[in-house]
Write a protein that holds these residues in place. Sequence first.
Motif, mmCIF file in Angstrom:
data_model
loop_
_atom_site.group_PDB
_atom_site.id
_atom_site.type_symbol
_atom_site.label_atom_id
_atom_site.label_comp_id
_atom_site.label_asym_id
_atom_site.label_seq_id
_atom_site.Cartn_x
_atom_site.Cartn_y
_atom_site.Cartn_z
ATOM 1 N N GLU A 298 9.497 0.262 -0.764
ATOM 2 C CA GLU A 298 8.950 -0.798 -1.622
ATOM 3 C C GLU A 298 8.912 -2.130 -0.889
ATOM 4 O O GLU A 298 7.905 -2.854 -0.947
ATOM 5 C CB GLU A 298 9.787 -0.905 -2.894
ATOM 6 C CG GLU A 298 9.628 0.272 -3.845
ATOM 7 C CD GLU A 298 10.632 0.244 -4.977
ATOM 8 O OE1 GLU A 298 11.416 -0.738 -5.049
ATOM 9 O OE2 GLU A 298 10.648 1.194 -5.788
ATOM 10 N N ARG A 299 10.019 -2.466 -0.204
ATOM 11 C CA ARG A 299 10.057 -3.729 0.534
ATOM 12 C C ARG A 299 9.041 -3.737 1.672
ATOM 13 O O ARG A 299 8.378 -4.749 1.924
ATOM 14 C CB ARG A 299 11.461 -3.984 1.088
ATOM 15 C CG ARG A 299 12.483 -4.397 0.031
ATOM 16 C CD ARG A 299 13.739 -4.971 0.670
ATOM 17 N NE ARG A 299 14.419 -3.950 1.487
ATOM 18 C CZ ARG A 299 15.344 -3.118 1.022
ATOM 19 N NH1 ARG A 299 15.676 -3.171 -0.267
ATOM 20 N NH2 ARG A 299 15.921 -2.242 1.810
ATOM 21 N N THR A 302 5.471 -4.190 0.323
ATOM 22 C CA THR A 302 5.273 -5.580 -0.101
ATOM 23 C C THR A 302 5.057 -6.492 1.098
ATOM 24 O O THR A 302 4.127 -7.309 1.121
ATOM 25 C CB THR A 302 6.489 -6.074 -0.912
ATOM 26 O OG1 THR A 302 6.631 -5.266 -2.089
ATOM 27 C CG2 THR A 302 6.312 -7.529 -1.323
ATOM 28 N N ARG A 303 5.897 -6.349 2.126
ATOM 29 C CA ARG A 303 5.816 -7.245 3.287
ATOM 30 C C ARG A 303 4.577 -6.949 4.129
ATOM 31 O O ARG A 303 3.990 -7.869 4.706
ATOM 32 C CB ARG A 303 7.084 -7.127 4.122
ATOM 33 C CG ARG A 303 8.318 -7.616 3.374
ATOM 34 C CD ARG A 303 9.565 -7.533 4.225
ATOM 35 N NE ARG A 303 9.595 -8.585 5.239
ATOM 36 C CZ ARG A 303 9.932 -9.838 4.997
ATOM 37 N NH1 ARG A 303 10.262 -10.206 3.774
ATOM 38 N NH2 ARG A 303 9.956 -10.720 5.958
ATOM 39 N N PHE A 306 1.687 -8.487 2.355
ATOM 40 C CA PHE A 306 1.779 -9.937 2.534
ATOM 41 C C PHE A 306 1.251 -10.343 3.904
ATOM 42 O O PHE A 306 0.501 -11.326 4.033
ATOM 43 C CB PHE A 306 3.234 -10.401 2.388
ATOM 44 C CG PHE A 306 3.437 -11.843 2.765
ATOM 45 C CD1 PHE A 306 3.150 -12.856 1.864
ATOM 46 C CD2 PHE A 306 3.874 -12.197 4.033
ATOM 47 C CE1 PHE A 306 3.312 -14.192 2.211
ATOM 48 C CE2 PHE A 306 4.047 -13.523 4.394
ATOM 49 C CZ PHE A 306 3.764 -14.522 3.474
ATOM 50 N N ARG A 418 1.118 1.475 -8.003
ATOM 51 C CA ARG A 418 2.364 0.968 -8.574
ATOM 52 C C ARG A 418 3.091 2.031 -9.399
ATOM 53 O O ARG A 418 4.276 1.893 -9.673
ATOM 54 C CB ARG A 418 2.098 -0.280 -9.421
ATOM 55 C CG ARG A 418 1.904 -1.541 -8.575
ATOM 56 C CD ARG A 418 1.618 -2.763 -9.448
ATOM 57 N NE ARG A 418 2.691 -3.019 -10.398
ATOM 58 C CZ ARG A 418 3.797 -3.701 -10.126
ATOM 59 N NH1 ARG A 418 3.982 -4.187 -8.905
ATOM 60 N NH2 ARG A 418 4.705 -3.901 -11.049
ATOM 61 N N PHE A 423 5.941 -1.980 -5.675
ATOM 62 C CA PHE A 423 5.856 -3.146 -4.783
ATOM 63 C C PHE A 423 5.563 -4.394 -5.628
ATOM 64 O O PHE A 423 5.094 -4.306 -6.761
ATOM 65 C CB PHE A 423 4.766 -2.931 -3.738
ATOM 66 C CG PHE A 423 3.382 -2.829 -4.308
ATOM 67 C CD1 PHE A 423 2.568 -3.943 -4.393
ATOM 68 C CD2 PHE A 423 2.892 -1.616 -4.780
ATOM 69 C CE1 PHE A 423 1.293 -3.855 -4.934
ATOM 70 C CE2 PHE A 423 1.625 -1.516 -5.322
ATOM 71 C CZ PHE A 423 0.827 -2.645 -5.395
ATOM 72 N N SER A 424 5.812 -5.560 -5.041
ATOM 73 C CA SER A 424 5.581 -6.819 -5.750
ATOM 74 C C SER A 424 4.196 -7.359 -5.402
ATOM 75 O O SER A 424 3.946 -7.780 -4.275
ATOM 76 C CB SER A 424 6.653 -7.848 -5.365
ATOM 77 O OG SER A 424 6.333 -9.113 -5.906
ATOM 78 N N LEU A 425 3.303 -7.366 -6.386
ATOM 79 C CA LEU A 425 1.955 -7.887 -6.170
ATOM 80 C C LEU A 425 1.973 -9.412 -6.048
ATOM 81 O O LEU A 425 1.216 -9.989 -5.267
ATOM 82 C CB LEU A 425 1.051 -7.461 -7.328
ATOM 83 C CG LEU A 425 -0.434 -7.774 -7.181
ATOM 84 C CD1 LEU A 425 -1.024 -7.069 -5.976
ATOM 85 C CD2 LEU A 425 -1.188 -7.371 -8.457
ATOM 86 N N GLU A 427 4.433 -11.325 -4.824
ATOM 87 C CA GLU A 427 4.960 -11.726 -3.517
ATOM 88 C C GLU A 427 4.017 -11.347 -2.383
ATOM 89 O O GLU A 427 3.852 -12.093 -1.425
ATOM 90 C CB GLU A 427 6.324 -11.070 -3.283
ATOM 91 C CG GLU A 427 7.002 -11.517 -2.001
ATOM 92 C CD GLU A 427 8.365 -10.875 -1.835
ATOM 93 O OE1 GLU A 427 8.836 -10.789 -0.685
ATOM 94 O OE2 GLU A 427 8.948 -10.453 -2.848
ATOM 95 N N SER A 428 3.367 -10.192 -2.505
ATOM 96 C CA SER A 428 2.544 -9.707 -1.402
ATOM 97 C C SER A 428 1.178 -10.372 -1.335
ATOM 98 O O SER A 428 0.698 -10.726 -0.252
ATOM 99 C CB SER A 428 2.360 -8.192 -1.509
ATOM 100 O OG SER A 428 1.712 -7.852 -2.729
#
Length: 494
Positions: A298-299, A302-303, A306, A418, A423-425, A427-428
């Motif tokens: 997940e991290r 996201t990264r 990003f 998702r 994942f974080s939309l 943040e990314s």
Amino acid sequence: MATGEHLDPTDEINLETVKSRAVRGVVVLTGRTFILSIISLVATAFLTVFLEPAEFGVFWIVSAIVNFLAYFSDVGLAAALIQKKETPRDADLKTTFTVQQILVLVLLLVLFFATPFLTRVYNLSFEGKLLLYALGISLFFSSLKTIPSTLLERRLEFGKLVIPQVLENLVYNLVAVYLAFRGFGILSFAVAVLARGLVGLITIYILQPWIPGIAFSKESLKRLLSYGIPYQANSLLAAIKDDGLTAVLGGILGAGGLGFLGWAQKWAYTPLRLFMDHVTKVTFPAFARMQDVKSDLERSVTRSIFFICFLVFPSVVGLLILAPILINIVPRYEKWAPALIPLALISINTVFAAVTTQLTNLLNSIGKIKTTFKLMVMWTTLAWLLVPALAIKYGVNGAAAGYALVGVSSVVAIYVARRFVSFSLLESAGRPLAATLVMAMALLIARSFLPVTFLSVWVLIFLGAVIYGISVYLIVGVSIVSDVRKSIRSLFSK
């Protein structure tokens, strides 16, 4: 458990190694792209001086024929080996190698027997036929590199993988330019293609030794094809969606209209080619190695999104703001003014692709290949329904609007992805989008006060970089600085 199989995806390399090699791989591949772009640009400049347009035309036609055949030289087995959770067995490697060689040899026979027909249709000279055979042999050389390349990709050793690519490009361009200078015409390409293939083949086996062997395991082939065939089907749908649609649009818009649309697509998609393709190439094996460690996955997703959005979003917006100025000040470039609206519309597709391409890459890497196939069917159907219909009614702008609508439909892919990985939309993609909007407003205000000159272009580029950098720092925080330092350290680490 059979010898050589491991259920732990980190047995080949541990998770920390996966992460560090992934970062270094992205940096290395980005550097490779810029190096190869410079080499190709310089070589093309010389070749356009030494060769006639008709000779270039023969090269493009023959290359297109062989590239089409090359699609059928693989049934997704290499991708299946890279994605495979367990360490591939010797039977897996040799079965893949055997099947691929059989496919390539069949294609070479097809090419040989089709040569008289192709010669008549495209009016190929004797030199053109030699080029056709040279490209066929290069396809064979390329197939021999599959297993060593796959092993390097599984271990994310992209530092080694780029060496043959750079050498191939350098040798090809040097040989082609030198022979073209000496007056060899089309044969310049034929010799350069063979030299490129040999250099790449020798180099990859030096960097990743592997003893080729012939074997056939029905069990291995069945497992690999269960992933490989849907993977290759996705590639086929992508070709139908893009290349097939282009052929249809040529009949609707005419050569001139298609030229404007092609110009807009080329520039709108350039940020993706420069920044996104390297990330997806690296993260496909990286995500596959960590598919059972959901928190790290997940991290990482996201990264990685990003990183893509951080570079693609401001590049697209900066291009849209600068394009009207460049068209007015670059000599003989004002003819592309009608393509500005299509450029803006297709850029909408680029913005969505910066997020969703990595998500389909994620789904492929964790084995959800059938889900990706369904998404590709959706995009292909929408493209064939919307783009031609809007092109008939509204011309080039309508076709571009169709591509934009297909891009917007990517929200479905975000929703689907998702469900598998949280994942974080925000943040990314949300944070780089916010910083990009701040930059866009500032540049639009500044552009209204500046004269239409090259100096203004450089002022806007500098101003945009500064404002975007400050905005990202304020929105994201000090972590962006540590990420840059980490990338630099990874590049120079062993």
